[in-house]
Design an enzyme around this catalytic site. Structure first.
Site, mmCIF file in Angstrom:
data_model
loop_
_atom_site.group_PDB
_atom_site.id
_atom_site.type_symbol
_atom_site.label_atom_id
_atom_site.label_comp_id
_atom_site.label_asym_id
_atom_site.label_seq_id
_atom_site.Cartn_x
_atom_site.Cartn_y
_atom_site.Cartn_z
ATOM 1 N N GLY A 336 6.432 -11.423 -1.234
ATOM 2 C CA GLY A 336 7.529 -10.851 -0.477
ATOM 3 C C GLY A 336 7.470 -9.327 -0.503
ATOM 4 C CB SER A 337 10.109 -6.797 -0.072
ATOM 5 O OG SER A 337 10.427 -7.223 1.240
#
Length: 656
Positions: A336-337
């Protein structure tokens, strides 16, 4: 007239028969005497040796297994002694009858019989097997009195393994269990068969397995005298002993392991995860020493020592939470981020962006006819690199990824250990997936699937797509970033200690590589990560922290959404909800700890993963054990225009 008897002839025949019989008797005695002479005189030495061999047996003495301690001396694996009921199969004519008779004297449960039968099947060729372990003092007394009735039945003292902290760090320490056929093959291949005589258990998982050669020790031997029934006669009780017994060769105990792991920090991390499934890995950036290594849920390793019973095995093996899986070591997740700091660093190092260069984020990125949505409806407006990390702007990284070739990106990102084994000192580590054209060709057989499409790079740029890494790799990557590009091999063992001499053999930190990164570029990314915890997506979790930390939130999709579909946590099945992630290091100027947190199916990283990291950092840096959730801040009145300042981002409105 009747024929008269010829007495002279009959006497002749009688004497002849008597002579033949006498000759046969003398011949038989001569043969018997010759045989006796051969056995007693000529072969005396040979048979005397055979008799001694029958009288004297060589018995192995298994060594005490080495202990395992955490960095503060807390015992994680220890030994204790107990009595066992053992059967020598070759000396028992009626095995079932013997077991039934023994059951009238001591408690032998059906599970003991099943375990014994399984042990017979798995230990082909072994003559001595355990029927009952850990006998009580009363049971030992009863068996000792009645032992004369049961040839081939013995009571023996054995060392046993115990894991005092139970489920805590169970995936790290691992467990020992009975030696099976596969273990025998490995022992023979390593030419250690002699050293495992008399040993019933071997390390199966975790450190118990990886450091088996260090923990096991060296088997000792002693000569013992046995009676006619094969029982051992205590030394010195037979005055007729012809040959003195050889001196006893004592066993050498296994070495102890002192770990870098802090079991108190481990407990804090496990409690912080609560009832969630997940993983936490905390490292010392300057050494690679592992401070905490959590995979939750765990299991009680004490269940496996004598062979786990079917009920407990079914519970563990069939649980939907998969407690036997080591999520920190083998779990593969999209980052993810948490991937964005490395993307930003790649942009700076490759000359694709400058820190002050901005893009306008309308809430989406168009690539051909495909719309890649940002996590914030309406977008973040003008975004530079600092803001892109602080508010976790997807559109910034969609744009960036479209400007970098996937193979160039893969080579740069791979320097941080993504998609490679870390070399940690336990077995079973998974590699993960660092996407590239070469990887895709190897992954798919269909030529149409082997082609790399530019749109796939865009998904990779925000930590989605084919990206798949272990929590351990995430922790190593953030530790390397915190350590200015110097990467160390993660390891559990600080030193190996000889329990007799006290001599210690330290595991020196091993720098794997130094990534050539510009200091000014590192500073840009680190400052932005500090901003995440001060004013960005991680700010809520770090309100009131007594230290300055750097972090990055992340949320990873478990299932892909259709073009116009919007994710709704309330309507998605629990096991299909997004994973929450968070990476951090602290203090930001001189990092002492780096941590990666994954919480499965928990939604936003800022909400579920960042508070876990906060508790880990608080305990390690301040000695604080937060047992309650971090309170939410009281609402503040909106600032006046002249006093406006960046406010913490509400994670409920964004991806992270």
């Amino acid at each position: 007239m009747a024929e008269l008897k010829n007495l002279r002839r009959e006497l002749h025949y009688f004497q002849l028969r008597l002579s033949v019989a006498g000759a046969l008797v003398l011949g038989a005695f001569a043969i018997l005497f010759g045989r006796f002479f051969y056995l007693q005189i000529i072969q005396h030495q040979y048979y005397d040796t055979r008799a001694e061999d029958n009288r004297i047996a060589i018995m192995p003495i298994p060594p005490n297994r080495g202990l395992i301690f955490d960095r503060n001396g807390v015992v994680l694996a220890r030994n204790y002694s107990a009595y066992t009921l053992e059967l020598t199969l070759s000396k028992i004519a009626d095995l079932e009858g013997t077991i039934n008779a023994l059951a009238t004297l001591v408690d032998i449960q059906p599970r003991d019989r099943r375990r014994f039968q399984k042990l017979r099947e798995e230990s082909k060729g072994r003559d001595n097997l355990t029927l009952r372990s850990r006998l009580t003092d009363e049971e030992v007394a009863v068996l000792a009195v009645n032992r004369y009735r049961f040839p081939g039945v013995d009571i023996k003292g054995r060392p046993f393994r115990q894991y005092p902290v139970g489920e805590v760090a169970s995936h790290v320490v691992g467990y020992i269990s009975r030696i099976d056929d596969r273990d025998v093959e490995r022992i023979e291949e390593s030419d250690q068969a002699g050293n495992y005589k008399g040993t019933d258990h071997i390390g199966k998982t975790g450190l118990e397995q990886s450091y088996e050669g260090v923990l096991h020790g060296t088997t000792g031997f002693e000569q013992v005298e046995t009676d006619a029934s094969g029982r051992i006669v205590p030394r010195g009780t037979d005055a007729r002993t012809r040959t003195p017994l050889a001196p006893r060769t004592p066993p050498q105990p296994g070495n102890n392991l002192r770990l870098t792991l802090d079991i108190r920090l481990q407990q804090v991390a496990e409690r912080a995860l609560g009832e969630n499934r997940g993983a936490v890995v905390a490292l010392e950036p300057s050494t690679g020493g592992i401070l905490a290594f959590v995979s939750k849920p765990g299991y009680d390793p004490n269940l496996f020592i004598d062979g786990i019973d079917p009920a407990n095995w079914d519970t563990l093996n069939n649980s939907p939470d998969h407690p036997l899986n080591n999520r920190a070591l083998t779990g593969l997740y999209a980052p993810g981020s948490t991937f964005k700091p490395y993307m930003a660093l790649a942009a700076l190092e490759l000359g694709k962006r400058t820190p002050n260069q901005t893009i306008f984020d309308p809430g989406y990125f168009m690539f051909g006819n495909n719309r890649f949505r940002d996590d914030k409806a309406g977008g973040h407006g003008y975004v530079d690199m600092y803001k892109s990390i602080v508010v976790s702007c997807d559109t910034y990284y969609y744009t960036l990824a479209s400007d970098i070739d996937i193979d160039i990106l893969s080579r740069f990102i791979g320097q941080f250990g993504f998609g490679s084994k870390t070399g940690i000192d336990v077995e079973g580590e998974f590699v993960g997936v660092l996407p590239s054209r070469e990887w895709k060709v190897k992954r798919f057989k269909n030529p149409a699937q082997q082609k790399w499409f530019p749109g796939e790079t865009i998904s990779v740029g925000i930590g989605q797509g084919y990206n798949s890494y272990t929590p351990l790799q995430l922790a190593q990557a953030v530790a390397t970033l915190a350590n200015d590009g110097v990467m160390y091999r993660p390891h559990f063992v600080d030193y190996v200690e000889n329990p007799i001499s006290g001599e210690r053999s330290y595991v020196e930190p091993q720098p794997i590589k130094t990534i050539p990164l510009k200091a000014k570029n590192l500073e840009v990314v680190k400052n932005a990560m500090v901003g995440v915890n001060k004013e960005g997506t991680g700010a809520r979790a770090f309100i009131g922290a007594a230290y300055v930390s750097a972090g990055k939130t992340g949320t990873a999709q478990v299932v892909a959404l259709s073009k116009n579909e919007k994710y709704s946590e309330a309507t998605v099945a629990e096991h299909l909800r997004d994973h929450a992630l968070f990476i951090a290091f602290a203090p930001s100027d001189k990092p002492r700890i780096a941590v990666a947190v994954l919480v499965e199916n928990a939604g936003f990283g800022a909400r579920a993963a960042a508070p876990v990291a906060r508790q880990v950092l608080d305990f390690y840096l301040l000695g604080k054990d937060i047992s309650k959730p971090i309170p939410k801040p009281a609402p503040k009145p909106a600032p006046k225009p002249a006093e406006s300042a960046p406010a913490p981002v509400d994670d409920d409105d964004g991806e992270d």
